[in-house]
Write a protein that holds these residues in place. Structure first.
Motif, PDB file in Angstrom:
ATOM      1  N   ARG A  94      67.553  -1.928  25.610  1.00 49.05           N
ATOM      2  CA  ARG A  94      67.949  -3.320  25.391  1.00 49.05           C
ATOM      3  C   ARG A  94      67.201  -3.927  24.208  1.00 49.05           C
ATOM      4  O   ARG A  94      67.787  -4.639  23.384  1.00 49.05           O
ATOM      5  CB  ARG A  94      67.671  -4.141  26.652  1.00 49.05           C
ATOM      6  N   LEU A  95      65.913  -3.620  24.118  1.00 51.99           N
ATOM      7  CA  LEU A  95      65.134  -4.139  22.996  1.00 51.99           C
ATOM      8  C   LEU A  95      65.653  -3.588  21.671  1.00 51.99           C
ATOM      9  O   LEU A  95      65.765  -4.306  20.678  1.00 51.99           O
ATOM     10  CB  LEU A  95      63.656  -3.784  23.169  1.00 51.99           C
ATOM     11  N   ALA A  96      65.964  -2.292  21.667  1.00 47.80           N
ATOM     12  CA  ALA A  96      66.438  -1.678  20.435  1.00 47.80           C
ATOM     13  C   ALA A  96      67.792  -2.230  20.011  1.00 47.80           C
ATOM     14  O   ALA A  96      68.084  -2.362  18.824  1.00 47.80           O
ATOM     15  CB  ALA A  96      66.536  -0.163  20.615  1.00 47.80           C
ATOM     16  N   THR A  97      68.625  -2.574  21.010  1.00 48.79           N
ATOM     17  CA  THR A  97      69.973  -3.052  20.691  1.00 48.79           C
ATOM     18  C   THR A  97      70.011  -4.540  20.389  1.00 48.79           C
ATOM     19  O   THR A  97      70.678  -4.978  19.446  1.00 48.79           O
ATOM     20  CB  THR A  97      70.918  -2.752  21.867  1.00 48.79           C
ATOM     21  N   TRP A  98      69.274  -5.334  21.156  1.00 49.93           N
ATOM     22  CA  TRP A  98      69.393  -6.789  21.052  1.00 49.93           C
ATOM     23  C   TRP A  98      68.166  -7.471  20.443  1.00 49.93           C
ATOM     24  O   TRP A  98      68.284  -8.500  19.791  1.00 49.93           O
ATOM     25  CB  TRP A  98      69.619  -7.396  22.444  1.00 49.93           C
ATOM     26  N   GLY A  99      66.983  -6.924  20.674  1.00 46.12           N
ATOM     27  CA  GLY A  99      65.776  -7.666  20.328  1.00 46.12           C
ATOM     28  C   GLY A  99      65.177  -7.353  18.974  1.00 46.12           C
ATOM     29  O   GLY A  99      64.175  -7.956  18.607  1.00 46.12           O
ATOM     30  N   SER A 100      65.735  -6.414  18.232  1.00 51.17           N
ATOM     31  CA  SER A 100      65.126  -6.037  16.958  1.00 51.17           C
ATOM     32  C   SER A 100      65.607  -6.941  15.836  1.00 51.17           C
ATOM     33  O   SER A 100      66.784  -7.248  15.721  1.00 51.17           O
ATOM     34  CB  SER A 100      65.476  -4.578  16.630  1.00 51.17           C
ATOM     35  N   ASN A 101      64.658  -7.338  15.011  1.00 50.08           N
ATOM     36  CA  ASN A 101      64.995  -8.170  13.858  1.00 50.08           C
ATOM     37  C   ASN A 101      65.441  -7.328  12.671  1.00 50.08           C
ATOM     38  O   ASN A 101      66.147  -7.805  11.789  1.00 50.08           O
ATOM     39  CB  ASN A 101      63.803  -9.020  13.467  1.00 50.08           C
ATOM     40  N   THR A 102      65.004  -6.095  12.608  1.00 51.69           N
ATOM     41  CA  THR A 102      65.360  -5.220  11.499  1.00 51.69           C
ATOM     42  C   THR A 102      65.758  -3.856  12.042  1.00 51.69           C
ATOM     43  O   THR A 102      65.420  -3.494  13.174  1.00 51.69           O
ATOM     44  CB  THR A 102      64.173  -5.039  10.533  1.00 51.69           C
ATOM     45  N   LYS A 103      66.446  -3.078  11.226  1.00 49.16           N
ATOM     46  CA  LYS A 103      66.846  -1.737  11.629  1.00 49.16           C
ATOM     47  C   LYS A 103      65.637  -0.827  11.771  1.00 49.16           C
ATOM     48  O   LYS A 103      65.656   0.103  12.579  1.00 49.16           O
ATOM     49  CB  LYS A 103      67.829  -1.170  10.617  1.00 49.16           C
ATOM     50  N   ALA A 104      64.582  -1.075  10.981  1.00 52.33           N
ATOM     51  CA  ALA A 104      63.379  -0.253  11.103  1.00 52.33           C
ATOM     52  C   ALA A 104      62.754  -0.398  12.483  1.00 52.33           C
ATOM     53  O   ALA A 104      62.283   0.583  13.075  1.00 52.33           O
ATOM     54  CB  ALA A 104      62.380  -0.630  10.019  1.00 52.33           C
ATOM     55  N   GLU A 105      62.754  -1.592  13.025  1.00 51.57           N
ATOM     56  CA  GLU A 105      62.219  -1.813  14.371  1.00 51.57           C
ATOM     57  C   GLU A 105      63.076  -1.108  15.412  1.00 51.57           C
ATOM     58  O   GLU A 105      62.559  -0.544  16.387  1.00 51.57           O
ATOM     59  CB  GLU A 105      62.139  -3.309  14.664  1.00 51.57           C
ATOM     60  N   ASN A 152      61.192   8.585  10.711  1.00 52.25           N
ATOM     61  CA  ASN A 152      62.598   8.181  10.684  1.00 52.25           C
ATOM     62  C   ASN A 152      62.878   6.968   9.804  1.00 52.25           C
ATOM     63  O   ASN A 152      64.005   6.479   9.782  1.00 52.25           O
ATOM     64  CB  ASN A 152      63.108   7.926  12.108  1.00 52.25           C
ATOM     65  N   THR A 153      61.875   6.480   9.073  1.00 55.29           N
ATOM     66  CA  THR A 153      62.060   5.347   8.163  1.00 55.29           C
ATOM     67  C   THR A 153      61.505   5.719   6.793  1.00 55.29           C
ATOM     68  O   THR A 153      60.439   6.334   6.699  1.00 55.29           O
ATOM     69  CB  THR A 153      61.339   4.091   8.695  1.00 55.29           C
ATOM     70  N   ARG A 154      62.217   5.358   5.755  1.00 59.67           N
ATOM     71  CA  ARG A 154      61.818   5.730   4.401  1.00 59.67           C
ATOM     72  C   ARG A 154      60.522   5.031   3.995  1.00 59.67           C
ATOM     73  O   ARG A 154      60.271   3.888   4.367  1.00 59.67           O
ATOM     74  CB  ARG A 154      62.925   5.396   3.406  1.00 59.67           C
ATOM     75  N   GLY A 155      59.723   5.726   3.195  1.00 57.87           N
ATOM     76  CA  GLY A 155      58.440   5.185   2.784  1.00 57.87           C
ATOM     77  C   GLY A 155      58.496   4.310   1.558  1.00 57.87           C
ATOM     78  O   GLY A 155      57.475   3.775   1.121  1.00 57.87           O
ATOM     79  N   THR A 156      59.668   4.151   0.971  1.00 58.42           N
ATOM     80  CA  THR A 156      59.836   3.300  -0.210  1.00 58.42           C
ATOM     81  C   THR A 156      60.686   2.087   0.130  1.00 58.42           C
ATOM     82  O   THR A 156      61.484   2.124   1.067  1.00 58.42           O
ATOM     83  CB  THR A 156      60.492   4.090  -1.357  1.00 58.42           C
TER      84      THR A 156
END
Length: 334
Positions: free
Chosen positions: A18-29, A182-186
């Motif tokens: 639920r947090l990943a689907t609804w509560g994240s402000n950014t895709k990285a989160e 899983n997230t780019r460093g740049t």
């Protein structure tokens, strides 16, 4: 106890989803939360560090906890002077994405040691099950004469581990250990494709790349090959989990006390399940230790750059004559 543990796990996974689907402000989160929700990602909390390579100092624990909660690392807070101490790139985030992706960030040999410690604990687990393992894999596969690129046809492909005894139908089980972020460093630090919406997307893609690189060649050399991949935030690849189950089964077959019990009481199944969780806890602890050391090394590099930049600015503000060496000549900039 088992029912309560299963219920807690289901509730925890549901909360994470639920947090990943609804509560994240950014895709990285979202990518971070999906990885943290994977099996074994937080198992290090229940592991006793019985060996020196598993011990965690207080600064490392603080870094790990902040990383798991997706909080900024204070030592990576970026400003005009914040640059990577390894590659010199300007930092644009403080969560450690660049620190874990930068291939030059090897302060205190943190990058190399991270990989090697996971490799070594996999070999230890295999040996404890009564089997053999070696990191000496040079010459086992050789060059890939069917590789599409000319340079790959003359280069020896070397795996990380050669497991012996687990699959007797082949010469050996070769494995390559890999850690993927899983997230780019740049900038703008976007997640890898599908990592923010699909569980295990990054580690699955890496598994497929490794299998494509080593699998066909290993088959032609009468070896089996597996990719032991894990995400920096904790999610194990499915091949990794299947390998640990296979080792646990081998350990169960060599357990005399277990073999003397009636098969209908489920002792064998319980033993395998406990062993797999035990293996995952050990690997998880080594993983978070390496992750924290990578971030810690980046913090040292950033601090070095800040001190150097601040010192130079102070000297210029004081009007001191500075000699900037340009080849054999110098220029006074006071």
């Amino acid at each position: 106890r088992d029912i309560t543990q299963a219920k807690d796990y289901i509730d925890f996974k549901h909360m994470r989803d639920r947090l990943a689907t609804w509560g994240s402000n950014t895709k990285a989160e979202a990518a971070h939360l999906l990885s943290m929700a994977g099996p074994g990602a937080t198992d290090w909390h229940a592991q006793c560090p019985f060996a020196n390579h598993m011990k965690l100092t207080t600064p490392l624990i603080a870094i790990i906890v902040r990383a798991e909660l997706y909080l900024p690392q204070p030592g990576l807070a970026f400003n005009a002077f914040s640059k990577c101490g390894a590659c010199g790139a300007k930092l644009t985030e403080a969560h450690g994405h660049h620190a874990m992706c930068c291939k030059y960030n090897n302060e205190f040999i943190s990058r190399t040691a991270w990989h090697n410690r996971i490799r070594d604990v996999c070999m230890d687990i295999h040996r404890e099950a009564g089997l053999q393992a070696s990191s000496k894999c040079e010459g086992l596969l050789g060059a890939d004469e069917l590789a599409p690129r000319e340079q790959d046809r003359h280069k020896d492909k070397v795996a990380d581990i050669n497991f012996q005894g687990l699959r007797p139908q082949v010469l050996g089980l070769l494995a390559d250990v890999s850690i993927v972020h899983n997230t780019r460093g740049t900038y703008p630090h976007t997640p890898d494709a599908r990592a923010a919406v699909e569980e295990g997307a990054a580690v699955y893609d890496l598994e497929m790349k490794k299998m494509f690189k080593y699998g066909p060649l290993a088959d032609r050399r009468f070896y089996a090959f597996i990719a032991l991949c894990v995400e920096t935030w904790g999610r194990f690849g499915q091949m990794f989990i299947d390998f640990l189950k296979e080792v646990a089964e081998a350990a169960a077959q060599r357990n005399e006390a277990l073999n003397s019990m009636p098969p209908d009481i489920g002792a064998h199944k319980q033993f395998v399940a406990r062993q797999v969780r035990r293996y995952m806890r050990r690997i998880s602890l080594v993983r978070v230790r390496g992750m924290a050391q990578r971030i810690q090394g980046a913090i040292y590099g950033v601090a070095r750059n800040r001190f150097a930049a601040a010192g130079m600015a102070a000297r210029l503000d004081n009007g001191e004559g500075q000699q900037l060496a340009l080849g054999d000549s110098s220029v006074d900039i006071a």
